[in-house]
Design a protein around this motif. Structure first.
Motif, PDB file in Angstrom:
ATOM      1  N   VAL A 141      -1.118  -3.689   4.022  1.00 42.33           N
ATOM      2  CA  VAL A 141      -1.381  -4.005   2.619  1.00 42.33           C
ATOM      3  C   VAL A 141      -2.880  -4.017   2.356  1.00 42.33           C
ATOM      4  CG1 VAL A 141      -1.249  -5.846   0.889  1.00 42.33           C
ATOM      5  CG2 VAL A 141       0.770  -5.242   2.232  1.00 42.33           C
ATOM      6  N   LEU A 142      -3.643  -4.647   3.252  1.00 41.75           N
ATOM      7  CA  LEU A 142      -5.095  -4.723   3.073  1.00 41.75           C
ATOM      8  C   LEU A 142      -5.735  -3.342   3.112  1.00 41.75           C
ATOM      9  CD1 LEU A 142      -5.951  -7.818   5.308  1.00 41.75           C
ATOM     10  CD2 LEU A 142      -5.671  -7.733   2.822  1.00 41.75           C
ATOM     11  N   LEU A 143      -5.323  -2.509   4.057  1.00 39.79           N
ATOM     12  CA  LEU A 143      -5.932  -1.190   4.196  1.00 39.79           C
ATOM     13  C   LEU A 143      -5.571  -0.286   3.021  1.00 39.79           C
ATOM     14  CD1 LEU A 143      -7.743   0.434   6.054  1.00 39.79           C
ATOM     15  CD2 LEU A 143      -5.702   1.250   7.264  1.00 39.79           C
ATOM     16  N   ALA A 144      -4.323  -0.364   2.557  1.00 38.44           N
ATOM     17  CA  ALA A 144      -3.911   0.455   1.420  1.00 38.44           C
ATOM     18  C   ALA A 144      -4.733   0.122   0.180  1.00 38.44           C
ATOM     19  CB  ALA A 144      -2.426   0.256   1.133  1.00 38.44           C
ATOM     20  N   ALA A 145      -5.022  -1.174  -0.015  1.00 36.62           N
ATOM     21  CA  ALA A 145      -5.775  -1.594  -1.194  1.00 36.62           C
ATOM     22  C   ALA A 145      -7.263  -1.300  -1.057  1.00 36.62           C
ATOM     23  CB  ALA A 145      -5.557  -3.091  -1.452  1.00 36.62           C
ATOM     24  N   PHE A 146      -7.871  -1.722   0.061  1.00 36.70           N
ATOM     25  CA  PHE A 146      -9.324  -1.636   0.192  1.00 36.70           C
ATOM     26  C   PHE A 146      -9.819  -0.241   0.568  1.00 36.70           C
ATOM     27  CE2 PHE A 146      -8.818  -6.203   0.260  1.00 36.70           C
ATOM     28  CZ  PHE A 146      -9.920  -6.634  -0.449  1.00 36.70           C
ATOM     29  N   ALA A 147      -8.911   0.643   0.998  1.00 34.89           N
ATOM     30  CA  ALA A 147      -9.305   2.030   1.275  1.00 34.89           C
ATOM     31  C   ALA A 147      -8.647   3.004   0.303  1.00 34.89           C
ATOM     32  CB  ALA A 147      -8.956   2.411   2.713  1.00 34.89           C
ATOM     33  N   SER A 148      -7.914   2.483  -0.678  1.00 36.81           N
ATOM     34  CA  SER A 148      -7.279   3.316  -1.713  1.00 36.81           C
ATOM     35  C   SER A 148      -6.389   4.398  -1.115  1.00 36.81           C
ATOM     36  CB  SER A 148      -8.355   3.955  -2.612  1.00 36.81           C
ATOM     37  OG  SER A 148      -9.084   2.981  -3.301  1.00 36.81           O
ATOM     38  N   LEU A 149      -5.476   4.016  -0.238  1.00 36.72           N
ATOM     39  CA  LEU A 149      -4.623   4.973   0.446  1.00 36.72           C
ATOM     40  C   LEU A 149      -3.254   5.078  -0.220  1.00 36.72           C
ATOM     41  CD1 LEU A 149      -5.368   4.176   4.202  1.00 36.72           C
ATOM     42  CD2 LEU A 149      -6.511   5.789   2.666  1.00 36.72           C
ATOM     43  N   ARG A 150      -2.726   6.286  -0.250  1.00 38.14           N
ATOM     44  CA  ARG A 150      -1.367   6.519  -0.717  1.00 38.14           C
ATOM     45  C   ARG A 150      -0.383   6.069   0.360  1.00 38.14           C
ATOM     46  NH1 ARG A 150      -4.422  11.214  -1.972  1.00 38.14           N
ATOM     47  NH2 ARG A 150      -4.543  11.632  -4.219  1.00 38.14           N
ATOM     48  N   TRP A 151       0.864   5.855  -0.050  1.00 35.49           N
ATOM     49  CA  TRP A 151       1.902   5.446   0.912  1.00 35.49           C
ATOM     50  C   TRP A 151       2.001   6.429   2.067  1.00 35.49           C
ATOM     51  CZ3 TRP A 151       5.210   1.763   2.534  1.00 35.49           C
ATOM     52  CH2 TRP A 151       6.275   2.174   3.356  1.00 35.49           C
ATOM     53  N   GLY A 152       2.109   7.711   1.765  1.00 35.30           N
ATOM     54  CA  GLY A 152       2.256   8.716   2.820  1.00 35.30           C
ATOM     55  C   GLY A 152       1.056   8.779   3.734  1.00 35.30           C
ATOM     56  N   GLU A 153      -0.131   8.466   3.218  1.00 31.96           N
ATOM     57  CA  GLU A 153      -1.353   8.504   4.028  1.00 31.96           C
ATOM     58  C   GLU A 153      -1.419   7.321   4.977  1.00 31.96           C
ATOM     59  OE1 GLU A 153      -4.176  10.752   0.683  1.00 31.96           O
ATOM     60  OE2 GLU A 153      -4.298   8.577   0.958  1.00 31.96           O
ATOM     61  N   VAL A 154      -1.153   6.124   4.475  1.00 27.74           N
ATOM     62  CA  VAL A 154      -1.282   4.937   5.324  1.00 27.74           C
ATOM     63  C   VAL A 154      -0.200   4.901   6.391  1.00 27.74           C
ATOM     64  CG1 VAL A 154       0.090   3.335   3.899  1.00 27.74           C
ATOM     65  CG2 VAL A 154      -1.818   2.473   5.258  1.00 27.74           C
ATOM     66  N   SER A 168     -14.314   2.849   9.995  1.00 33.07           N
ATOM     67  CA  SER A 168     -13.930   3.970   9.142  1.00 33.07           C
ATOM     68  C   SER A 168     -12.519   4.426   9.474  1.00 33.07           C
ATOM     69  CB  SER A 168     -14.907   5.139   9.315  1.00 33.07           C
ATOM     70  OG  SER A 168     -14.832   5.654  10.633  1.00 33.07           O
ATOM     71  N   VAL A 169     -11.933   5.158   8.532  1.00 31.95           N
ATOM     72  CA  VAL A 169     -10.608   5.732   8.720  1.00 31.95           C
ATOM     73  C   VAL A 169     -10.641   7.174   8.233  1.00 31.95           C
ATOM     74  CG1 VAL A 169      -9.850   4.810   6.481  1.00 31.95           C
ATOM     75  CG2 VAL A 169      -8.153   5.515   8.164  1.00 31.95           C
ATOM     76  N   SER A 170     -10.027   8.056   8.996  1.00 28.44           N
ATOM     77  CA  SER A 170      -9.961   9.466   8.631  1.00 28.44           C
ATOM     78  C   SER A 170      -8.562   9.789   8.125  1.00 28.44           C
ATOM     79  CB  SER A 170     -10.283  10.352   9.848  1.00 28.44           C
ATOM     80  OG  SER A 170     -11.610  10.129  10.276  1.00 28.44           O
ATOM     81  N   ILE A 171      -8.500  10.403   6.969  1.00 29.59           N
ATOM     82  CA  ILE A 171      -7.221  10.806   6.385  1.00 29.59           C
ATOM     83  C   ILE A 171      -7.067  12.297   6.617  1.00 29.59           C
ATOM     84  CG2 ILE A 171      -5.766  10.729   4.339  1.00 29.59           C
ATOM     85  CD1 ILE A 171      -6.890   8.016   5.299  1.00 29.59           C
ATOM     86  N   ALA A 172      -6.202  12.665   7.529  1.00 32.06           N
ATOM     87  CA  ALA A 172      -6.027  14.070   7.882  1.00 32.06           C
ATOM     88  C   ALA A 172      -4.610  14.566   7.637  1.00 32.06           C
ATOM     89  CB  ALA A 172      -6.394  14.281   9.350  1.00 32.06           C
ATOM     90  N   ARG A 173      -3.684  13.639   7.413  1.00 32.98           N
ATOM     91  CA  ARG A 173      -2.297  14.055   7.201  1.00 32.98           C
ATOM     92  C   ARG A 173      -1.576  12.998   6.383  1.00 32.98           C
ATOM     93  NH1 ARG A 173       1.455  13.094  12.408  1.00 32.98           N
ATOM     94  NH2 ARG A 173       1.227  10.826  12.539  1.00 32.98           N
ATOM     95  N   SER A 174      -0.345  13.320   6.013  1.00 32.36           N
ATOM     96  CA  SER A 174       0.448  12.418   5.198  1.00 32.36           C
ATOM     97  C   SER A 174       1.921  12.644   5.501  1.00 32.36           C
ATOM     98  CB  SER A 174       0.170  12.668   3.711  1.00 32.36           C
ATOM     99  OG  SER A 174       0.965  11.845   2.890  1.00 32.36           O
TER     100      SER A 174
END
Length: 322
Positions: A141-154, A168-174
């Motif tokens: 919940v914290l990461l989805a909010a504070f990093a603005s992540l979509r459900w499929g990304e998180v 840091s977090v790298s978004i490479a897939r979903s």
């Protein structure tokens, strides 16, 4: 005259047949998008316009179709999606296949949809909601909010996607949930969705604690899983965490998981972030901003994370002193 000519025989192709081929041959469509398009055709378009020949598909007929579907109770939101799909299909008939000389989708306002305004949670509310989650889902919940992540990304994050110090977090897939193929890992929603984000310092300890407690040592181990170690599916997650009851209990009835991302985007914007830096952090899929994405600096992204961290620390200090 040569540029204006269209083959009248090809204009006798039925719209339903042409649209089905269009979807099958469209490059780069995501699985969920294909499923949505086929559902829109099957449910709302083909039964009424599928047998109409392309050459006979005129603006008054499309206007009549829309009016009748509205009268039957179909929402403006769904019909806007149908209309945009029809317009895209017919654009191909005009521009690429030269079957039509003009696109009959000229109904004013038919492509507009008024989506209900999404809820914006405050920083304290996000922490309150996170604390109501089972411990293995608190950091999610914290990461989805504070990093603005979509459900499929998180839900698709792996250990290798998070820096060793959780900076840091790298978004490479979903992950995409498909009716026909189940849970499928693929690229993010758009090219802009591939991004590296600074994690606010205020929640890094929460992420590190989660990694140590719930995540396997392999670099490809999923960061967030169910109790049996499997990938999360949205309906199962909602049942596990009693989402509806949890948000209702803290006065947030009707809030969805996606509202966490929306809230994070709003906080960043309110912190004085420039439009281009905000769009990069969001992984915004507006093609007109593609060039802007390339010029956003990592320093600006770190500044966003620092400002969000300040908000989180202020909340914690108030809670301790109170």
């Amino acid at each position: 005259m040569r540029d204006e000519w269209t083959d009248p025989l090809r204009g006798r192709i039925k719209f339903g047949d042409y649209a089905a081929v269009w979807i099958a041959e469209r490059p780069g469509l995501r699985t969920r998008t294909v499923e949505l398009y086929r559902w829109l055709l099957r449910k709302h378009i083909v039964p009424y316009l599928g047998e109409v020949e392309l050459g006979k598909l005129k603006t008054p007929l499309i206007r009549q179709w829309r009016a009748e579907r509205l009268a039957a109770g179909v929402s403006e939101l769904v019909l806007a999606k149908c209309y945009r799909l029809m317009r895209a299909v017919l654009n191909t008939a005009v521009d690429e296949d030269k079957i039509l000389s003009r696109n009959p989708c000229k109904v004013r306002g038919a492509d507009k949809e008024e989506s209900p305004e999404r809820s914006v949670l405050t920083v304290p509310q996000v922490f309150q909601l996170a604390d109501r989650m089972p411990p293995r889902f608190r950091a999610m919940v914290l990461l989805a909010a504070f990093a603005s992540l979509r459900w499929g990304e998180v839900t698709a994050l792996r250990r290798c996607d998070i820096a060793e110090d959780a900076s840091s977090v790298s978004i490479a897939r979903s992950f995409v949930e498909s009716r026909t193929h189940g849970l499928v890992a693929g690229p993010p929603k758009s090219r802009a969705g591939v991004r590296a984000l600074a994690i606010p310092a205020a929640i890094r300890a929460d992420i590190l604690a989660h990694l140590e407690t719930y995540v396997g040592g392999a670099q490809d181990a999923l960061v967030f899983t169910g109790e049996q170690g499997g990938a999360l599916r949205r309906p199962n997650f909602n049942q596990r965490v009693k989402w509806t009851a949890s948000v209702t209990a803290i006065g947030l009835k009707g809030v969805h998981f996606h509202d966490l991302r929306h809230s994070g985007n709003t906080w960043a914007a309110q912190a004085g972030t420039s439009t281009k830096d905000l769009m990069v952090r969001m992984g915004h899929d507006d093609m007109r901003a593609a060039i802007i994405y390339q010029h956003a600096s990592s320093e600006a992204d770190q500044a966003i994370a620092d400002r969000l961290s300040t908000l989180a620390n202020a909340h914690r200090e108030r809670r301790i002193s109170g």
